[in-house]
Design an enzyme around this catalytic site. Sequence first.
Site, PDB file in Angstrom:
ATOM      1  N   GLY A 192       0.841  -1.198   0.000  1.00 24.35           N
ATOM      2  CA  GLY A 192       0.000   0.000   0.000  1.00 24.35           C
ATOM      3  C   GLY A 192       0.871   1.242   0.000  1.00 24.35           C
ATOM      4  O   GLY A 192       1.974   1.210  -0.555  1.00 24.35           O
ATOM      5  N   GLU A 193       0.368   2.328   0.553  1.00 22.78           N
ATOM      6  CA  GLU A 193       1.075   3.624   0.583  1.00 22.78           C
ATOM      7  C   GLU A 193       1.214   4.233  -0.809  1.00 22.78           C
ATOM      8  O   GLU A 193       1.864   5.256  -0.968  1.00 22.78           O
ATOM      9  CB  GLU A 193       2.505   3.516   1.158  1.00 22.78           C
ATOM     10  CG  GLU A 193       2.622   2.951   2.533  1.00 22.78           C
ATOM     11  CD  GLU A 193       4.087   2.868   3.020  1.00 22.78           C
ATOM     12  OE1 GLU A 193       5.014   3.281   2.287  1.00 22.78           O
ATOM     13  OE2 GLU A 193       4.285   2.378   4.146  1.00 22.78           O
ATOM     14  N   GLY A 194       0.699   3.573  -1.820  1.00 25.47           N
ATOM     15  CA  GLY A 194       0.935   4.002  -3.201  1.00 25.47           C
ATOM     16  C   GLY A 194       2.229   3.443  -3.764  1.00 25.47           C
ATOM     17  O   GLY A 194       2.656   3.836  -4.862  1.00 25.47           O
TER      18      GLY A 194
END
Lengths: 337, 337
Positions: free
Chosen positions: A304-306
């Site tokens: 996640g987190e981009g």
Amino acid sequence: MTDRTFASLEEFRAVLSSLPVPDENAISAAKSRNAKLTKPPAALGRLEDLAIWYAGWRGNPRPLLERPQIVIFAGNHGVTARGVSAFPAEVTVQMVTNFEAGGAAINQLAKTFGARMDVHAIELDRPTADFTQGPAMNEAEVASALSIGWNAVDPDSDLLVTGEMGIGNTTAASAISTALFGGSPLDWTGRGTGVNDHGLKLKTQVVAEALEMNRDRDALRVLQTLGGREIAAMAGAIARARVERLPVILDGFICTSAAATLAFAQAGALDHCVAGHVSSEGAHASMLSRLGLSPLLDLGMRLGEGSGGALAIGVMKGAVACHSGMATFAEAGVSED
Amino acid sequence: MTDRTFASLEEFRAVLSSLPVPDENAISAAKSRNAKLTKPPAALGRLEDLAIWYAGWRGNPRPLLERPQIVIFAGNHGVTARGVSAFPAEVTVQMVTNFEAGGAAINQLAKTFGARMDVHAIELDRPTADFTQGPAMNEAEVASALSIGWNAVDPDSDLLVTGEMGIGNTTAASAISTALFGGSPLDWTGRGTGVNDHGLKLKTQVVAEALEMNRDRDALRVLQTLGGREIAAMAGAIARARVERLPVILDGFICTSAAATLAFAQAGALDHCVAGHVSSEGAHASMLSRLGLSPLLDLGMRLGEGSGGALAIGVMKGAVACHSGMATFAEAGVSED
């Protein structure tokens, strides 16, 4: 387009009903340019398609990609009270501090690919409601989160990656996916940041309860009742990017679940999006395939987190650089055949 | 290690017989660091393995990746007289001019990923012999090409990508592959830069004739008799990188055929190499799989020039940046579970 504050889901739905389309002249000119570049036809494979797609959205047959923006939204989830995550809910705010201090994976990737990075922590001290007991958000809350996402996008950037942080949010994404795509909670529920067999069984049960409690299958109502503030904010940002003709690189399972609500609300709403990667979170591959998206990278990431989207900025930069920077056969004096 | 001039294949073979291995202490320290970084275990997937592998070769548990080098070798092939390519042989020298002027795809990728790029045109006015009539090179010629490759590597760089340009060289790579891996010429011959059905049949026939004419299956003799100057130079560069403990990102079909001669000459000779991508040139996927290499990218590219390897520099940079730049749980004050 200017910043907005959506007061209702209907206001947001109205935006989705009149989305811009790519510039056909730019696409056509970009295709013509591509055919003259010093390489055998199609030898750059998908890079050529990406560059032409990017040219269409930017309205420029020879575009640059110089100002990518990564926006990360963080939110907390009432459903964590059910024990669905391997990490405690405090980690959401701790990781926001880590983002702000430059210590997370996404910070390193933003630096590597020259991206501006913004972090929006959305009411972390006010988690969404436990959606096994009722809707995750009321309409004012989801509209507020959509507005935060909408306003987080820099219209002067030239590419957007949306990322998230929110302990418990794979459970929300699984609930959204099951509601939108159908099938059973088992099909759409995975191990997230690393729950064990018992945790996976519990998560699946929790998703089933959430679907039983929240029965409206309208895509934006699904976002409201089964989503989270960071998920709604990603949806708002992806929609704003479309209105600004900014191409978007989607990240993993949670980001794609946010995007999926747009696709179900309005056909073609993700035409300006490319899938940055396929995550190792079980259901992401099926989700992409159901959305007709083919991932640029497949490296077993599930952070996640981009992060997967950010890594794919490199691919997009390479594609655009080749398209716009290469010499034509005529310019280089190279024989075409 | 200093520059060298190999006078014979035996001198080069001697180098391969005593290759350095990665630094186990650095690997162990890098693994330990990786376990403490602010992310769930294994959430960065293959990026974690890449960073630890890179740390081992660099002998540094927290390495940087700041000075990648792309080296391109160009050579001409007598076998083009047989009509095996869709482009005329003059394109080799024309493309070298294009590299030098900054107009090729690889120039744009080098710039995008901050790589130094060097081009070595090797006796373009003296093509190798048509290997359907005898060996492509004599021993002095292949040793000279190996030396050029060896000496082209900057020992102060921290990553190497080798690329090539040589009209006709997919035919050479197919011949090498058939000789090394076995099977029929049909299994290892593809469309290269875009030959039609007739051209493909002719290429396959030419490969069969080449194998019939050149029967020594020793891997370095295969390189000499079925290779080309740019292919031998890539082999020399990859070997030099190993001696300098420089990790290498392999490019596509032709680059991998050069690497394969090293793998067959000495088991483990490619332990410092990662496959940058899998090309759409038909046999590349099988070749990688036979060599135990798993590609980082799969984007339908088939250009050569080192382009697939160069694009993968972004992935390697991202991997190393995360590993060496992220905060640990303790540093960031994030709860581990």
